[in-house]
Design a protein around this motif. Structure first.
Motif, PDB file in Angstrom:
ATOM      1  N   HIS A   1      47.059  14.100 138.817  1.00 64.39           N
ATOM      2  CA  HIS A   1      45.952  15.038 139.030  1.00 64.39           C
ATOM      3  C   HIS A   1      45.296  15.488 137.720  1.00 64.39           C
ATOM      4  N   GLY A   2      45.455  14.691 136.681  1.00 62.42           N
ATOM      5  CA  GLY A   2      44.687  14.978 135.466  1.00 62.42           C
ATOM      6  C   GLY A   2      45.492  15.210 134.213  1.00 62.42           C
ATOM      7  N   LEU A   3      46.753  15.638 134.310  1.00 63.71           N
ATOM      8  CA  LEU A   3      47.572  15.867 133.130  1.00 63.71           C
ATOM      9  C   LEU A   3      48.245  14.557 132.742  1.00 63.71           C
ATOM     10  N   ARG A   4      47.730  13.890 131.724  1.00 59.01           N
ATOM     11  CA  ARG A   4      48.246  12.587 131.333  1.00 59.01           C
ATOM     12  C   ARG A   4      49.543  12.746 130.545  1.00 59.01           C
ATOM     13  N   LEU A   5      50.613  12.132 131.051  1.00 56.59           N
ATOM     14  CA  LEU A   5      51.920  12.213 130.404  1.00 56.59           C
ATOM     15  C   LEU A   5      52.164  10.951 129.596  1.00 56.59           C
ATOM     16  N   HIS A   6      51.895  11.007 128.295  1.00 58.60           N
ATOM     17  CA  HIS A   6      52.103   9.822 127.470  1.00 58.60           C
ATOM     18  C   HIS A   6      52.841  10.121 126.168  1.00 58.60           C
ATOM     19  N   THR A   7      53.414  11.313 126.041  1.00 55.44           N
ATOM     20  CA  THR A   7      54.246  11.646 124.881  1.00 55.44           C
ATOM     21  C   THR A   7      55.473  12.413 125.379  1.00 55.44           C
ATOM     22  N   PRO A   8      56.559  12.419 124.592  1.00 56.55           N
ATOM     23  CA  PRO A   8      57.744  13.212 124.977  1.00 56.55           C
ATOM     24  C   PRO A   8      57.420  14.691 125.157  1.00 56.55           C
TER      25      PRO A   8
END
Length: 232
Positions: free
Chosen positions: A115-122
């Protein structure tokens, strides 16, 4: 295998089990209705209506490179002694290990990515989980490195199990992300999330991968085919 997987899923989280079964039902129903169609059957249409039907355009398959691989390593596995995992990456990566991650917290984090919060880092994963885990460990993985990494909860934490079934915590959630910010735009897949069962005093089922998800830069999430791997 499918029945055993569903039983294991229900034991871990009945709520998540119901959600998965409901989702599968909705997808199956949508596919059946889409195939059959919602309109009047063709046999009842006249020839003019039949000719006006526009065929559904075919969607082309797109090949996407997955820069992440994570499998269980060798050696014994238990909560008090730890578990070995073997990552393999096309770019320098970060392996984040979340021990005792809450089931609901992980579900909400994955939904947030969609829904929009991009999870691409720890750091993104830590924030999305709202620190709802019991221990965190991080490893930096080089491209040439093919060795196994052993992750373990320190003995001074006093954690020997994650409670009776059904459980509110996954034993281990392993997340792979690209370390170099400049290389993250090279791949459509930005993170790999692997949920791993690790045996403990309350539930001695052998170590195995429960779920694997791939997260994309567009906010999509794909579940890989679940496979069972026992520790050697």
């Amino acid at each position: 295998m499918a029945a055993g997987f569903l039983v294991t899923l229900y034991e871990y989280s009945p709520l998540f089990y119901i959600s998965v079964v409901s989702l599968c039902f909705v997808i199956t129903a949508a596919m059946v209705l889409g195939w059959c169609g919602f309109d009047v059957p063709v046999i009842l249409r006249n020839s003019e209506e039949t000719e006006s039907i526009v065929s559904t355009p075919e969607r082309q398959m797109v090949q996407v490179t997955n820069p992440f691989t994570l499998v269980l390593g060798s050696g014994p596995a238990c909560v008090t002694g730890g578990v070995s995992v073997r990552p393999c990456c096309l770019e320098p990566c970060v392996l984040s290990c979340f021990w005792g991650c809450e089931v609901i917290a992980l579900q909400r984090a994955l939904q947030a990515h969609q829904h929009g919060l991009r999870l691409h880092t720890p750091e993104h994963f830590q924030e999305a989980l709202h620190l709802q885990y019991q221990y965190y460990q991080r490893f930096h993985i080089s491209v040439e490195n093919r060795e196994e990494y052993r992750t373990q909860i320190p003995s001074d934490q006093g954690i020997t199990d994650f409670g009776p079934l059904p459980r509110e915590h996954y034993p281990l959630v392993a997340v792979l992300t690209v370390a170099d910010a400049g290389a993250r735009h090279t791949y459509n897949i930005v993170a790999s999330v692997t949920v791993i069962h690790v045996p403990d005093d309350k539930y001695d089922l052998s170590a195995r991968v429960l779920f694997q998800y791939l997260l994309t830069s567009q906010g999509n999430m794909y579940e890989l085919k679940t496979y069972m791997l026992n520790c050697c």
